[in-house]
Design a protein around this motif. Structure first.
Motif, short mmCIF file in Angstrom:
data_model
loop_
_atom_site.label_atom_id
_atom_site.label_comp_id
_atom_site.label_asym_id
_atom_site.label_seq_id
_atom_site.Cartn_x
_atom_site.Cartn_y
_atom_site.Cartn_z
N ARG A 1 11.25 17.32 -14.46
CA ARG A 1 11.56 17.70 -15.85
C ARG A 1 10.52 17.17 -16.84
O ARG A 1 10.69 17.29 -18.05
N GLY A 2 9.45 16.57 -16.30
CA GLY A 2 8.42 16.02 -17.16
C GLY A 2 8.50 14.51 -17.26
O GLY A 2 9.58 13.92 -17.16
N GLY A 3 7.36 13.87 -17.43
CA GLY A 3 7.32 12.42 -17.52
C GLY A 3 7.33 11.77 -16.16
O GLY A 3 7.17 12.43 -15.12
N GLN A 4 7.49 10.46 -16.14
CA GLN A 4 7.50 9.69 -14.91
C GLN A 4 8.77 8.85 -14.84
O GLN A 4 9.33 8.46 -15.86
N VAL A 5 9.19 8.60 -13.60
CA VAL A 5 10.36 7.74 -13.38
C VAL A 5 9.90 6.54 -12.54
O VAL A 5 9.09 6.67 -11.63
N ARG A 6 10.43 5.36 -12.89
CA ARG A 6 10.08 4.14 -12.19
C ARG A 6 11.28 3.45 -11.55
O ARG A 6 11.10 2.57 -10.72
N ASP A 7 12.46 3.85 -11.95
CA ASP A 7 13.66 3.26 -11.36
C ASP A 7 13.80 3.72 -9.91
O ASP A 7 13.71 4.92 -9.63
N PRO A 8 14.01 2.79 -8.94
CA PRO A 8 14.09 3.18 -7.53
C PRO A 8 15.15 4.25 -7.26
O PRO A 8 14.93 5.16 -6.46
N THR A 9 16.31 4.15 -7.94
CA THR A 9 17.37 5.14 -7.74
C THR A 9 16.93 6.52 -8.21
O THR A 9 17.17 7.54 -7.53
N LEU A 10 16.24 6.58 -9.33
CA LEU A 10 15.75 7.86 -9.85
C LEU A 10 14.63 8.41 -8.98
O LEU A 10 14.50 9.63 -8.82
N ILE A 11 13.81 7.53 -8.41
CA ILE A 11 12.75 7.97 -7.51
C ILE A 11 13.35 8.64 -6.27
O ILE A 11 12.91 9.71 -5.83
N VAL A 12 14.39 8.01 -5.70
CA VAL A 12 15.07 8.60 -4.54
C VAL A 12 15.68 9.95 -4.90
O VAL A 12 15.58 10.93 -4.13
N HIS B 1 0.82 -1.20 0.00
CA HIS B 1 0.00 0.00 0.00
C HIS B 1 0.85 1.26 0.00
O HIS B 1 0.48 2.28 -0.60
N THR B 2 2.01 1.20 0.66
CA THR B 2 2.85 2.40 0.79
C THR B 2 4.03 2.39 -0.18
O THR B 2 4.79 3.37 -0.22
N LYS B 3 4.21 1.34 -0.96
CA LYS B 3 5.33 1.26 -1.88
C LYS B 3 5.17 2.28 -3.00
O LYS B 3 4.10 2.43 -3.57
N ILE B 4 6.26 2.98 -3.29
CA ILE B 4 6.26 3.99 -4.35
C ILE B 4 6.81 3.35 -5.61
O ILE B 4 8.00 3.04 -5.70
N THR B 5 5.97 3.16 -6.59
CA THR B 5 6.38 2.50 -7.84
C THR B 5 6.77 3.49 -8.92
O THR B 5 7.56 3.16 -9.80
N GLN B 6 6.24 4.72 -8.87
CA GLN B 6 6.57 5.73 -9.86
C GLN B 6 6.19 7.11 -9.33
O GLN B 6 5.28 7.23 -8.51
N VAL B 7 6.91 8.12 -9.77
CA VAL B 7 6.62 9.50 -9.40
C VAL B 7 6.78 10.39 -10.63
O VAL B 7 7.50 10.05 -11.58
N GLU B 8 6.11 11.53 -10.58
CA GLU B 8 6.24 12.51 -11.65
C GLU B 8 7.60 13.19 -11.55
O GLU B 8 8.02 13.62 -10.49
N CYS B 9 8.30 13.27 -12.66
CA CYS B 9 9.60 13.89 -12.71
C CYS B 9 9.46 15.41 -12.83
O CYS B 9 8.54 15.90 -13.50
#
Length: 222
Positions: A43-54, A33-41
């Protein structure tokens, strides 16, 4: 049916707070429920890589709290700060109060602070809990006394004491795809919280003499 309910209640009562399959299944559902799978970047678009999310969260909170130094904004000088405080004519402490406030920490003070630590709090990056400090208080108190007095004398805090684990909690009713829709909580190490508690305990009796009566927050007895 009744037997199945009794069996379920018995399993929840005996295994609910132990490391087992029942607890693991509950934690797994909460983690999903609390896992973050993707966030809005930004610079536009979405990121799904855990390192990029951090990295995206670090960039967001760095901008939010102005952690970066802006060369266009001049930093205040110590001389200017001293001049401002002298002209402000703020309430001051007496000589004896200043001596008491700056006196070295005693082992008794630190022992009382350790005993007052609340139970069940999450530890910081070092993984040492309040219970650990309370369990080994007699062995840790002399070392902590020397450490805290060194910090107070030199003003230098070991970098590892200032580390924190930042936990992001999703805000209810908002999509978990934007960094702004999460509430950050910093889990600090117990040693730095003990040092802050020692300072707060010493200055607490002096606050009513330094803070105007109209200010009621964080002043004992108001």
């Amino acid at each position: 049916m009744e037997r199945s309910l009794r069996k379920l209640n018995y399993a929840s009562y005996t295994q609910g707070n132990k490391s087992g399959k029942l607890l693991a299944s509950k934690l797994r559902a909460k983690r999903l429920h609390t896992k973050i799978t993707q966030v809005e970047c930004s610079r536009g678009g979405q990121v799904r890589d855990p390192t990029l999310i951090v990295s995206e969260f670090a960039h967001y909170y760095g901008s939010l709290y102005n952690l970066g130094s802006d060369p266009a904004v001049p930093s205040p000088q110590k001389e200017n700060i001293s001049t401002f405080l002298e002209e402000a004519r703020l309430p001051t402490l007496s000589s004896s109060q200043q001596v008491d406030l700056l006196a070295p920490f005693s082992e008794e003070e630190i022992s009382k602070a350790i005993c007052a630590l609340p139970k069940g709090k999450a530890p910081g990056p070092d993984g040492l809990t309040n219970l650990y400090y309370q369990k080994f208080a007699s062995e840790l108190t002399p070392t902590l006394t020397g450490l805290f007095n060194h910090i107070k004398l030199t003003g230098q805090v070991p970098p590892e004491m200032l580390l924190a684990t930042v936990i992001t909690l999703p805000k209810p009713g908002k999509p978990p795809t934007h960094c702004a829709n999460f509430r950050p909580i910093s889990l600090l190490n117990v040693d730095i919280k003990l040092y802050a508690k020692l300072l707060a305990s010493r200055i607490a009796p002096l606050l009513p003499k330094l803070i105007h009566p109209d200010q009621t927050g964080f002043v004992p007895g108001r």
